[in-house]
Design a protein around this motif. Structure first.
Motif, mmCIF file in Angstrom:
data_model
loop_
_atom_site.group_PDB
_atom_site.id
_atom_site.type_symbol
_atom_site.label_atom_id
_atom_site.label_comp_id
_atom_site.label_asym_id
_atom_site.label_seq_id
_atom_site.Cartn_x
_atom_site.Cartn_y
_atom_site.Cartn_z
ATOM 1 N N ASN A 155 36.031 -62.031 75.899
ATOM 2 C CA ASN A 155 36.824 -62.352 76.905
ATOM 3 C C ASN A 155 36.432 -63.318 78.164
ATOM 4 O O ASN A 155 37.180 -63.413 79.111
ATOM 5 N N ALA A 156 35.036 -63.613 77.960
ATOM 6 C CA ALA A 156 34.618 -64.519 78.904
ATOM 7 C C ALA A 156 35.368 -66.085 78.514
ATOM 8 O O ALA A 156 35.525 -66.400 77.341
ATOM 9 N N ARG A 157 35.583 -66.813 79.562
ATOM 10 C CA ARG A 157 36.010 -68.195 79.370
ATOM 11 C C ARG A 157 34.952 -69.155 79.801
ATOM 12 O O ARG A 157 34.105 -68.888 80.646
ATOM 13 N N VAL A 158 34.997 -70.262 78.989
ATOM 14 C CA VAL A 158 34.103 -71.520 79.355
ATOM 15 C C VAL A 158 34.746 -72.224 80.524
ATOM 16 O O VAL A 158 35.959 -72.216 80.829
ATOM 17 N N ASP A 159 33.875 -72.470 81.547
ATOM 18 C CA ASP A 159 34.230 -73.093 82.928
ATOM 19 C C ASP A 159 35.137 -74.093 82.761
ATOM 20 O O ASP A 159 34.573 -75.010 81.835
ATOM 21 N N GLY A 160 36.041 -74.326 83.229
ATOM 22 C CA GLY A 160 36.948 -75.767 83.111
ATOM 23 C C GLY A 160 37.642 -75.698 81.926
ATOM 24 O O GLY A 160 38.016 -76.713 81.326
ATOM 25 N N SER A 161 37.914 -74.534 81.215
ATOM 26 C CA SER A 161 38.715 -74.585 79.843
ATOM 27 C C SER A 161 39.097 -73.121 79.500
ATOM 28 O O SER A 161 38.838 -72.109 80.238
ATOM 29 N N ALA A 162 40.182 -73.165 78.598
ATOM 30 C CA ALA A 162 40.812 -71.904 78.264
ATOM 31 C C ALA A 162 40.419 -71.270 77.110
ATOM 32 O O ALA A 162 40.493 -70.204 76.631
ATOM 33 N N LEU A 163 39.236 -72.050 76.473
ATOM 34 C CA LEU A 163 38.708 -71.585 75.265
ATOM 35 C C LEU A 163 37.498 -70.051 75.639
ATOM 36 O O LEU A 163 37.066 -70.073 76.591
ATOM 37 N N PRO A 164 37.894 -69.221 74.900
ATOM 38 C CA PRO A 164 37.017 -68.012 75.075
ATOM 39 C C PRO A 164 35.440 -68.601 74.859
ATOM 40 O O PRO A 164 35.302 -69.259 73.652
ATOM 41 N N LEU A 165 34.486 -68.034 75.342
ATOM 42 C CA LEU A 165 33.291 -68.554 75.000
ATOM 43 C C LEU A 165 32.651 -67.946 73.715
ATOM 44 O O LEU A 165 31.990 -69.022 72.777
ATOM 45 N N ALA A 166 33.373 -66.997 73.107
ATOM 46 C CA ALA A 166 32.802 -66.629 71.705
ATOM 47 C C ALA A 166 33.233 -67.726 70.710
ATOM 48 O O ALA A 166 32.539 -67.751 69.838
ATOM 49 N N MET A 167 34.506 -68.275 70.997
ATOM 50 C CA MET A 167 34.666 -69.379 70.035
ATOM 51 C C MET A 167 33.625 -70.566 69.860
ATOM 52 O O MET A 167 33.500 -71.326 68.820
#
Lengths: 284, 300
Positions: free
Chosen positions: A48-60
């Motif tokens: 559920n965490a998002r990468v800063d400045g992006s809509a991508l989940p960190l897990a991806m």
């Protein structure tokens, strides 16, 4: 049949036998399950965490990075660990006592380490895709990228593992000399968090070693092209990836054979016996 | 000698400041069974490892099957069998699989006289491991593992076989089977065998010739009988007459006994002629060298 072809075939058969042994051994399987579980838990926590400045989940980002990291661990640490252990237990001496046995042994080990790595990559990938179905959009050319990055990554790390395994005095030192640097490099190579968050000089150090490029290469294979903006200089840098991994591979393939030959020359019953005594003292 | 399988002249080995071998000389002919005896640390293993090509020597000339072991190629390697003191290698392999795999390496080196490798099932039967053929090495007992070591050393049908302490950990039955095997190898296949052992009875039983290594060189070379004669020319004759016991030492036991019977006939009872055993001989030779060494040290 020429002796070289004959030995290569024996080596392939040996590699396949060793692979089967590993994949049916409860201890090895238990370790593999443990590793996959750890990675799945990490992915779950990051879902559920998002990468800063992006809509991508960190897990991806993390899943392909983990695959890249695993290639480095399996190649470098795997080769060093098995070689050190099999020098201690006499497998290498046995190989030395038969004609062309050392060549057969090495071919066998390269085959089995590669196949076991491939097996683990598939397992981690399948587990990851179940959690992150969005990743499953990769096309044919993407899998090709994954294949060449993983193969080149193995070539870049495995010979260096063999060098360490030939030089150390015991399997314990092989473990220390490979796992500790790998863990340190993993921390600075943007595996579990984007590298762009780190100071510039740290990024510079990370880019000297294969782990960063393995992570980057496999991210480029599995992530949508738009995700490249999160990388250093906003590009997948395939050329640089091939150049750095290729340089490590060429250097490793130049250094490893003489070191292996020197190690093989020195193997004898009494050196093995000495290591055996050391081992017995370590484990009361 | 034209059919010398092993020829060693002035072999020296130095580790740092310590001389382990100070000039070893011996030769071995085709088909001979040679036992190398000596106290621990005398350099037996070092000598064998130099001959196997596993260790570089400091000085001296060594020829094994006509080749310097330091420069032996794979073709040379294929003609030699080495029985290793294994510990726990290949634990996951099954007995038959490993033997077949290792045998495979010898196939390109087969000749019309020597089919290589040996048939694996026959070999397993020879060393008594047929029942364990499908077992993993990790589950073998110490003695079974040792027999597998012997099988691995034999799988390439070697012309020359090295055995370092081959029967350590064998039970009496396996030991006798192993002795039969050694006799068969040397009689039927003309295999030359060099072995080390601590078991003097074994050395006496197996060897055509015994070499004793002490203080870094060969101090005795001959059959068990020849060595016994060299150390003590005397045999001990014991007998009794009218319940009284007698002991007499003589260089000519046969002549003495003939005289004895001529003189007393039926009165002679409990007759016993005893030559120095290999153990007596070995102890005498080893002791003599220790003493010489001590005198040399105190003279300095």
């Amino acid at each position: 049949m020429s002796p070289t072809v004959h030995t290569a075939r024996l080596g392939l058969a040996r590699g396949w036998t060793e692979t089967r042994h590993s994949l049916t051994n409860p201890q090895d399987l238990g370790w593999n399950v443990f590793v996959v579980t750890v990675f799945v838990v990490v992915l779950l926590l990051q879902r559920n965490a998002r990468v800063d400045g992006s809509a991508l989940p960190l897990a991806m980002l993390t899943l392909p990075s983990i695959l890249g990291m695993w290639v480095a661990f399996a190649g470098y640490s795997g080769a060093a660990g098995t070689l050190a252990a099999e020098r201690e237990d006499g497998t290498l001496l046995r190989a030395k006592a038969v004609p062309q046995g050392m060549v057969g042994y090495l071919v066998g080990r390269i085959v089995s380490l590669s196949l076991i790595t491939l097996f683990m990559l598939v397992i981690i990938l399948v587990a990851g895709l179940l959690l992150l179905p969005d990743l499953a959009t990769a096309g044919g050319s993407d899998w090709l990228v994954l294949l060449w990055v993983a193969t080149l990554g193995l070539l870049a790390t495995l010979p260096w593992g063999a060098v360490i395994g030939s030089l150390v005095r015991s399997p314990n030192s092989a473990f220390g000399l490979t796992m500790l640097p790998l863990i340190a490099l993993t921390a600075i190579s943007g595996i579990f968090y984007p590298i762009s968050a780190l100071p510039g000089w740290v990024q510079g150090v990370a880019q000297v070693f294969p782990i960063y490029w393995l992570g980057l290469g496999i991210r480029s294979a599995l992530l949508p092209d738009a995700a490249a903006v999160l990388e250093i200089s906003g590009s997948w840098r395939h050329l640089e990836t091939a150049a750095v991994l290729g340089a490590w591979a060429v250097a490793g393939l130049l250094v490893a054979p003489p070191v292996l030959r020197r190690m093989a020359r020195r193997e004898s019953g009494s050196t093995m016996e000495a290591r055996r005594q050391q081992h017995l003292q370590r484990t009361p | 000698m034209t059919d010398a399988v092993i020829d060693v002249r002035g072999l020296r080995m130095r580790y740092g400041a310590r001389d382990v071998l100070t000039g070893v000389d011996f030769h071995v002919c085709r088909g001979e069974v040679i036992t190398l005896l000596g106290p621990n640390g005398a350099g037996k293993t070092t000598t064998i490892e130099v001959l196997e090509g596993f260790r570089m020597r400091s000085a001296g000339e060594v020829s094994v099957l006509g080749v310097d072991p330091a420069r032996g190629d794979e073709r040379w390697r294929a003609r030699i069998g080495v029985v290793l003191q294994s510990w726990r290698d290949h634990g996951r392999w099954r007995v038959r699989d490993l033997l077949a795999h290792l045998g495979g390496y010898y196939a390109p080196y087969a000749t019309p006289e020597r089919a290589r490798p040996r048939d694996v099932d026959t070999l397993l039967e020879t060393v008594g491991l047929t029942e364990q053929a499908g077992q993993r090495l990790a589950s073998l007992s110490g003695g079974q593992r040792r027999r597998l070591d012997v099988a691995v050393g034999l799988v390439g049908r070697p012309e020359l076989l090295f055995l370092d302490e081959p029967t350590a950990g064998f039970d009496p039955r396996s030991r006798r089977d192993f002795h039969d095997l050694v006799h068969r190898l040397s009689d039927l296949e003309d295999t030359t065998i060099l072995l080390t052992t601590h078991d003097l009875a074994e050395a006496e039983q197996l060897a055509d010739r015994i070499l004793i290594l002490a203080e870094g060189r060969i101090v005795a070379d001959g059959s068990a009988d020849q060595l016994a004669r060299r150390v003590s020319g005397q045999a001990e004759v014991r007998w009794s007459r009218h319940g009284e016991r007698f002991v007499h030492a003589t260089p000519d036991a046969t002549g003495f006994v003939r005289e004895l019977f001529a003189q007393y006939g039926d009165e002679v009872a409990d007759l016993e002629v005893r030559r120095a055993s290999l153990e007596d001989t070995y102890m005498a030779i080893a002791h003599r060298h220790e003493r010489a060494e001590l005198e040399e040290v105190s003279a300095r």
